[in-house]
Design a protein around this motif. Structure first.
Motif, PDB file in Angstrom:
ATOM      1  N   ILE A   5       0.878  -1.165   0.000  1.00  0.00           N
ATOM      2  CA  ILE A   5       0.000   0.000   0.000  1.00  0.00           C
ATOM      3  C   ILE A   5       0.906   1.203   0.000  1.00  0.00           C
ATOM      4  N   THR A   6       0.589   2.200  -0.771  1.00  0.00           N
ATOM      5  CA  THR A   6       1.505   3.331  -0.899  1.00  0.00           C
ATOM      6  C   THR A   6       0.863   4.617  -0.451  1.00  0.00           C
ATOM      7  N   LYS A   7       1.577   5.371   0.375  1.00  0.00           N
ATOM      8  CA  LYS A   7       1.178   6.748   0.667  1.00  0.00           C
ATOM      9  C   LYS A   7       2.296   7.648   0.191  1.00  0.00           C
ATOM     10  N   LEU A   8       2.096   8.238  -0.982  1.00  0.00           N
ATOM     11  CA  LEU A   8       3.105   9.153  -1.467  1.00  0.00           C
ATOM     12  C   LEU A   8       3.012  10.487  -0.770  1.00  0.00           C
ATOM     13  N   ALA A   9       1.894  10.735  -0.052  1.00  0.00           N
ATOM     14  CA  ALA A   9       1.730  12.032   0.593  1.00  0.00           C
ATOM     15  C   ALA A   9       2.829  12.304   1.572  1.00  0.00           C
ATOM     16  N   SER A  10       3.267  11.306   2.274  1.00  0.00           N
ATOM     17  CA  SER A  10       4.467  11.493   3.075  1.00  0.00           C
ATOM     18  C   SER A  10       5.451  10.393   2.727  1.00  0.00           C
ATOM     19  N   THR A  11       5.253   9.832   1.532  1.00  0.00           N
ATOM     20  CA  THR A  11       6.077   8.788   0.973  1.00  0.00           C
ATOM     21  C   THR A  11       6.288   7.661   1.959  1.00  0.00           C
ATOM     22  N   LEU A  12       5.232   7.283   2.635  1.00  0.00           N
ATOM     23  CA  LEU A  12       5.300   6.127   3.515  1.00  0.00           C
ATOM     24  C   LEU A  12       5.040   4.902   2.649  1.00  0.00           C
ATOM     25  N   SER A  13       6.060   4.291   2.169  1.00  0.00           N
ATOM     26  CA  SER A  13       5.864   3.107   1.356  1.00  0.00           C
ATOM     27  C   SER A  13       5.380   2.012   2.277  1.00  0.00           C
ATOM     28  N   LEU A  14       4.070   1.823   2.285  1.00  0.00           N
ATOM     29  CA  LEU A  14       3.462   0.967   3.289  1.00  0.00           C
ATOM     30  C   LEU A  14       3.518  -0.490   2.841  1.00  0.00           C
ATOM     31  N   PRO A 589      -7.113  22.824   2.881  1.00  0.00           N
ATOM     32  CA  PRO A 589      -6.565  21.470   2.702  1.00  0.00           C
ATOM     33  C   PRO A 589      -5.387  21.216   3.640  1.00  0.00           C
ATOM     34  N   LEU A 590      -5.396  20.043   4.274  1.00  0.00           N
ATOM     35  CA  LEU A 590      -4.367  19.734   5.254  1.00  0.00           C
ATOM     36  C   LEU A 590      -3.517  18.528   4.893  1.00  0.00           C
ATOM     37  N   SER A 591      -4.033  17.632   4.068  1.00  0.00           N
ATOM     38  CA  SER A 591      -3.265  16.427   3.754  1.00  0.00           C
ATOM     39  C   SER A 591      -3.674  15.901   2.383  1.00  0.00           C
ATOM     40  N   PHE A 592      -2.834  15.033   1.817  1.00  0.00           N
ATOM     41  CA  PHE A 592      -3.143  14.451   0.512  1.00  0.00           C
ATOM     42  C   PHE A 592      -2.303  13.206   0.296  1.00  0.00           C
ATOM     43  N   VAL A 593      -2.716  12.414  -0.689  1.00  0.00           N
ATOM     44  CA  VAL A 593      -1.950  11.253  -1.144  1.00  0.00           C
ATOM     45  C   VAL A 593      -1.967  11.248  -2.666  1.00  0.00           C
ATOM     46  N   ILE A 594      -0.971  10.596  -3.247  1.00  0.00           N
ATOM     47  CA  ILE A 594      -0.872  10.495  -4.701  1.00  0.00           C
ATOM     48  C   ILE A 594      -0.785   9.020  -5.072  1.00  0.00           C
ATOM     49  N   ASN A 595      -1.479   8.629  -6.128  1.00  0.00           N
ATOM     50  CA  ASN A 595      -1.434   7.218  -6.529  1.00  0.00           C
ATOM     51  C   ASN A 595      -0.088   6.882  -7.161  1.00  0.00           C
ATOM     52  N   ASP A 647      -4.776   2.910  -0.050  1.00  0.00           N
ATOM     53  CA  ASP A 647      -4.728   1.465  -0.274  1.00  0.00           C
ATOM     54  C   ASP A 647      -5.263   1.214  -1.684  1.00  0.00           C
ATOM     55  N   GLU A 648      -4.376   1.238  -2.677  1.00  0.00           N
ATOM     56  CA  GLU A 648      -4.814   1.090  -4.063  1.00  0.00           C
ATOM     57  C   GLU A 648      -5.347  -0.304  -4.340  1.00  0.00           C
ATOM     58  N   THR A 649      -4.815  -1.310  -3.653  1.00  0.00           N
ATOM     59  CA  THR A 649      -5.267  -2.682  -3.879  1.00  0.00           C
ATOM     60  C   THR A 649      -6.751  -2.825  -3.588  1.00  0.00           C
ATOM     61  N   VAL A 665     -12.443   5.434   3.735  1.00  0.00           N
ATOM     62  CA  VAL A 665     -13.293   5.936   2.656  1.00  0.00           C
ATOM     63  C   VAL A 665     -13.155   5.027   1.448  1.00  0.00           C
ATOM     64  N   ASP A 666     -14.300   4.521   0.969  1.00  0.00           N
ATOM     65  CA  ASP A 666     -14.342   3.720  -0.255  1.00  0.00           C
ATOM     66  C   ASP A 666     -14.263   4.677  -1.445  1.00  0.00           C
ATOM     67  N   LEU A 667     -13.221   4.533  -2.271  1.00  0.00           N
ATOM     68  CA  LEU A 667     -13.015   5.475  -3.374  1.00  0.00           C
ATOM     69  C   LEU A 667     -13.972   5.240  -4.547  1.00  0.00           C
ATOM     70  N   THR A 668     -14.654   4.107  -4.549  1.00  0.00           N
ATOM     71  CA  THR A 668     -15.637   3.846  -5.605  1.00  0.00           C
ATOM     72  C   THR A 668     -16.977   4.482  -5.276  1.00  0.00           C
ATOM     73  N   THR A 669     -17.421   4.317  -4.031  1.00  0.00           N
ATOM     74  CA  THR A 669     -18.750   4.800  -3.634  1.00  0.00           C
ATOM     75  C   THR A 669     -18.722   6.080  -2.828  1.00  0.00           C
ATOM     76  N   GLY A 670     -17.564   6.405  -2.248  1.00  0.00           N
ATOM     77  CA  GLY A 670     -17.476   7.565  -1.359  1.00  0.00           C
ATOM     78  C   GLY A 670     -17.986   7.293   0.040  1.00  0.00           C
ATOM     79  N   GLU A 671     -18.437   6.064   0.312  1.00  0.00           N
ATOM     80  CA  GLU A 671     -18.958   5.735   1.641  1.00  0.00           C
ATOM     81  C   GLU A 671     -17.825   5.747   2.676  1.00  0.00           C
ATOM     82  N   GLN A 672     -18.188   6.227   3.850  1.00  0.00           N
ATOM     83  CA  GLN A 672     -17.229   6.332   4.935  1.00  0.00           C
ATOM     84  C   GLN A 672     -17.558   5.298   6.009  1.00  0.00           C
ATOM     85  N   THR A 673     -16.523   4.634   6.509  1.00  0.00           N
ATOM     86  CA  THR A 673     -16.694   3.640   7.565  1.00  0.00           C
ATOM     87  C   THR A 673     -15.764   3.980   8.707  1.00  0.00           C
TER      88      THR A 673
END
Length: 730
Positions: A5-14, A589-595, A647-649, A665-673
Motif C-alpha cells: 500500500i503506498t502513501k506518497l503524501a508522506s512517501t510512507l511506502s506501506l 486542505p491539510l493532507s493528501f496522497v498520490i497514486n 490502499d490502491e489494492t 473511505v471507499d473510493l468507488t462509492t465515497g462511503e465512509q466507515t
C-alpha cells in the motif's frame, strides 16, 4: 512479501511488514531435514500474535488479543489458549481473538497451541503489555507539590483529578491519597476519604509531623472565600483547617498563598489583590490576625520559611526580581539575593525572572523554579549566590514547582508534562520519573509526521523541538537522528528510501523551506525556499509527497489553497491546482496522497475528500460535501483530515483527523466507515499521521497532543500505546 500500500503524501511506502517481524513472537516450528536418519516428529501448531504489539501499554484491565495459527503438518488444530483462556475462532483457528485480563504492571501474554495428534506448544508466541494508571497528572498549579522524604514519595494536588496523589520516587507508582471518586481501573477504583471537596485546590503545604496536607481551597462552594483544607494522608479524610471568616483582626480578602509555621502554631499568608497585598499572620490558637507588612506588588506568590524561621519571598527592585527575607516580628525586609536599589548585585550568578516556587533545605539553600527561564535556580542563602542548572534531558514546558529530594536531587512538576521530573542538582540533568513511559529515549514534544522506514522502524518529525526521531515500533525506543532546537521546525516529511534520503518542511521564522535530508550522513540541503527557486512562495505547507515517477515533491498549502509541485533539482515551484481550476474549491486542505502512477492526488479538505487530476488540476468530489454546490457523497463527517493512507489494492483511503476520528473511505462509492471501537483503551486526541500494517491488520497512529504513537487494531478497534513518554492531556 506482503501486499503493498503506498502513501506518497508522506512517501510512507506501506509495504506490509515481513512475517518475521510482524506480529508477536512465534514459537513452535517444524523439524529440520535430518537426511533420513530418523523419522520426522510431528510439530505443534504455530501461532502469531497480531495485536497487541510485542511491547505496549494500556490503562485498561483487559485487552483483546488477536492472532493466527497454523499446523505445519496439516493436523487439525484443536485448541488455542492465551494465558490459559480459550480463544474464539470461526475458521479453525486460522484467525482468533480473546479478551485477557491485564493487571497493574507487566503482563506477559503467552499463546498455547494444541492439535488433534496431541502436539502441544505451551509457548507458541508471546508479547508483553503493561497495565498503567493514566492519566498520571493532569492539573498541576504553582506550589502544588512537596516531597515527603521519610516515605520516599512526592505529594501533589491535582486540580483536574480533584485529588491528592503520591508518587513513589523509587518505583514511579502512583497512589491516590484523597479523592471524591475512583481515578483508574486498577488500584484506585473507589473514592478515598470523605469531607471537603478538592475542586479548585492550589498551594500544598506538607506537614510531615502530622502526616497531613494543607491545601488552599474555595470554601462553601464559592470562589470568594478561600480557606485551608486539611487532608489526612493516611485516610484521605478532609476537613476545614482554617476559615478566614472566623477569628478577629484585619479581615482577610483573598489568600493567594500561605505557609504553615508549626513551631509557632501560625499561618503566614499572602493576602489581597494587585497593588494592595499584605503579608498576614494568623495565630491558630485564638485565630487572631495581624498584618505583618503591606506590598504594592510581588513578582510571584511563592513563600517559604528558612532555617532561622524567617519568611522568604520574592520582590521587585528597579523592575528586577529579587529574593527577600522578612522579619516576621517587625515586617522589615532584607535583600538576600539580587540587584539592590543602588544597582549593587547581592550574590553572584544570573538574575531571577519569575520564580514559581521556593523551597529551603537543611543546607541553607533555596530551590527556586523559574517559569520564565524554565530553569531551576539554586540560591546559597549565606551569600546570595545564584546557580542556574543547565544539564540535558527532559525540557521543561510550563514548570510550576520544585522541591528538594535529598541533597543532590530535586523533583519538578510541570503543568504540561504528565510525569514528575527528577533533576540532578550537580549536573542539572533531567529525566522523567521511572516507569512512566513506554520505550526509552528523549520524549516527544510536538510530533508532526510519522514515516515508515520498514523493519518495524519509523521516523518522527517533532516540530517545536527541532528533532527527528527514529522509533522502534516493537518496543517504543526513541533514538535522536537530528537534534537542532531553534534551528529546525520540522513538519511534513516524505521519504525516498531507494535513494536513502528524505524531504521535510523546515518552517523556522515563518519562512518555509523544502529541505533534503541524507539518511546516512544526516546532511541537510535546502532545495527550495523564498530565496531558492522560482514560482509561488510557500506560505503554509501542510503535507508533502515525493513521487519516484517524476522525481518531484508535491506540496499542499492550506493558506494558498493550492497543490504545488517542486522540482528538486532547481527548486522551482509551480501550481498544479488552485482556485483557477474547476471543481470543488479548496477551503483549508491539510493532507493528501498520490497514486502510484502519479495521475491523481486525493486531498483532504474541510468536509470533503476530493480527487485532483494531476494533468489538468481539475477537482472532483470523492466523499463528503461540496460546500459550493451542496452536493454530498457518503456522510458529511470528513473534517480536519490530517493523515491519509492510500490502499490502491482495495481502492480505499484510511484517514485520521485533528478531531481524533479514524475513518476508511471507499473510493468507488465515497462511503465512509468508522474504524470499529471497543470503547476501551486510550482515546485519540489529535491524529497527525498513520502507518498501516496490512499483514497484521493494525495501524500505527501518531497523536501530537498525546505525544505518542498508538497501535490501533483495525479489526476490533482496540488501542494500546507503543511509544510514549508523557501526555499533554488525557
Amino acid at each position: 512479501m506482503n501486499p503493498q500500500i503506498t502513501k506518497l503524501a508522506s512517501t510512507l511506502s506501506l509495504i506490509g511488514f515481513l512475517t518475521a517481524c510482524g506480529g508477536g513472537g512465534g514459537g513452535g516450528g517444524g523439524n529440520a531435514d535430518n537426511g533420513g536418519e530418523a523419522p520426522l516428529q510431528p510439530a505443534a501448531p504455530l501461532a502469531s500474535i497480531q495485536f497487541p504489539t510485542p511491547q505496549s501499554l494500556t490503562n485498561q484491565t483487559s485487552v483483546i488479543v488477536r492472532g493466527t495459527a497454523q499446523d505445519p503438518d496439516g493436523s487439525t488444530i484443536t485448541g488455542v489458549f492465551v494465558n490459559g483462556i480459550e480463544v474464539q475462532s470461526d475458521d479453525g483457528f486460522a484467525t482468533w481473538q480473546v479478551t485477557v485480563p491485564v493487571r497493574l504492571g507487566t503482563n506477559t501474554l503467552t499463546v498455547e497451541t494444541e492439535d488433534a495428534t496431541g502436539n502441544i506448544d505451551p509457548a507458541a508466541a508471546s508479547v508483553d503489555i503493561r497495565g498503567h494508571t493514566l492519566p498520571l497528572i493532569s492539573g498541576a498549579n504553582e506550589n502544588t507539590m512537596s516531597v515527603d522524604t521519610a516515605n520516599n514519595r512526592a505529594l501533589m494536588v491535582d486540580n483536574n483529578h480533584d485529588a491528592i496523589l503520591a508518587f513513589d520516587l523509587a518505583s514511579g507508582e502512583r497512589t491516590v491519597l484523597a479523592s471524591p471518586r475512583g481515578l483508574d481501573n486498577f488500584i484506585n477504583l473507589e473514592p478515598v476519604g470523605s469531607g471537603e471537596a478538592l475542586d479548585f485546590s492550589s498551594q500544598l503545604n506538607f506537614d510531615s509531623d502530622a502526616q497531613r496536607a494543607l491545601v488552599l481551597e474555595p470554601l462553601n462552594n464559592t470562589f470568594t472565600l478561600r480557606g485551608i483544607v486539611e487532608v489526612d494522608l493516611n485516610t484521605g479524610e478532609r476537613s476545614v483547617f482554617y476559615n478566614p471568616n472566623q477569628g478577629s483582626g484585619p479581615q482577610i480578602d483573598r489568600i493567594r498563598s500561605f505557609v504553615f509555621d508549626r513551631a509557632n502554631n501560625r499561618l503566614l499568608a499572602l493576602d489581597g489583590f494587585s497593588r494592595n497585598l499584605r503579608l498576614m499572620e494568623v495565630n491558630l490558637a485564638n485565630l487572631e490576625r495581624r498584618v505583618i507588612r503591606g506590598f504594592e506588588t510581588v513578582p510571584s506568590d511563592a513563600l517559604a520559611l528558612n532555617t532561622d524561621n524567617q519568611l522568604l519571598m520574592t520582590g521587585e527592585i528597579n523592575q528586577k526580581t529579587v529574593l527577600y527575607s522578612v522579619n516576621l516580628s517587625t515586617g522589615d525586609r532584607e535583600l538576600i539575593s539580587g540587584m539592590d536599589t543602588d544597582n549593587t548585585l547581592v550574590g553572584n550568578g544570573p538574575e531571577f525572572e519569575n520564580p514559581a516556587s521556593i523551597k529551603v533545605d537543611d543546607n541553607n539553600r533555596a530551590l527556586m523554579m523559574d517559569q520564565v527561564l524554565k530553569k531551576i535556580v539554586l540560591v546559597n542563602l549565606d551569600n546570595g549566590d545564584r546557580t542556574i542548572l543547565e544539564g540535558t534531558g527532559v525540557d521543561f514546558i510550563v514548570p510550576v514547582g520544585a522541591d528538594f529530594f535529598g541533597a543532590q536531587h530535586a523533583i519538578v512538576i510541570d503543568r504540561d508534562i504528565e510525569s514528575l521530573i527528577v533533576v540532578d542538582l550537580i549536573s542539572g540533568d533531567r529525566s522523567l520519573l521511572t516507569n512512566n513511559a513506554i520505550g526509552t529515549g528523549v520524549r516527544f514534544n510536538r510530533p508532526h509526521t510519522l514515516a515508515d522506514l520498514g523493519d518495524n522502524r519509523a521516523l518522527v518529525t517533532d516540530s517545536t523541538s527541532g528533532r527527528l526521531f527514529e522509533v522502534d515500533l516493537t518496543n517504543g525506543d526513541r533514538e535522536l537522528v537530528l537534534d537542532n532546537p531553534g534551528e529546525l521546525n520540522l513538519q511534513a516529511m516524505a521519504l525516498d528510501k531507494p535513494n536513502n534520503r528524505g524531504f521535510f518542511i523546515n518552517n523556522t521564522e515563518n519562512d518555509p523551506k523544502l529541505v533534503e535530508f541524507n539518511l546516512s550522513t544526516k546532511a541537510l540541503r535546502v532545495i527550495s525556499s523564498a530565496a531558492i527557486g522560482s514560482g509561488p512562495t510557500l506560505i503554509a505547507p501542510e503535507d508533502i509527497a515525493f513521487s519516484p515517477v517524476s522525481n518531484r515533491v508535491f506540496v499542499i498549502d492550506s493558506e494558498a489553497r493550492s497543490l504545488l509541485v517542486i522540482d528538486i533539482t532547481t527548486g522551482n515551484r509551480s501550481i498544479i491546482s488552485d482556485d483557477s481550476n474547476s471543481g470543488p474549491a479548496f477551503d483549508f486542505p491539510l493532507s493528501f496522497v498520490i497514486n502510484r502512477s502519479e495521475t491523481t492526488a486525493f486531498v483532504g479538505d474541510e468536509g470533503a475528500l476530493m480527487a485532483v487530476d494531476l494533468a489538468t488540476g481539475d477537482r472532483t468530489l470523492v466523499s463528503g460535501i461540496d460546500f459550493t454546490t451542496g452536493d454530498q457523497i457518503g456522510a458529511s463527517g470528513l473534517f480536519d483530515i490530517t493523515a491519509m493512507i492510500l490502499d490502491e489494492t482495495n481502492n480505499r483511503i484510511f484517514t485520521g483527523s485533528e478531531e481524533a476520528e479514524f475513518t476508511i473511505v471507499d473510493l468507488t462509492t465515497g462511503e465512509q466507515t468508522a474504524v470499529p471501537s471497543d470503547f476501551s483503551g486510550l482515546g485519540f486526541s489529535t491524529i497527525k499521521d498513520l502507518i498501516i500494517d496490512t499483514e497484521n491488520q493494525r495501524a500505527f497512529v501518531l497523536d501530537s497532543s498525546k505525544r505518542a504513537i498508538f497501535a490501533l487494531d483495525l479489526v476490533t478497534g482496540s488501542r494500546v500505546l507503543v511509544s510514549w513518554s508523557d501526555f499533554n492531556r488525557f
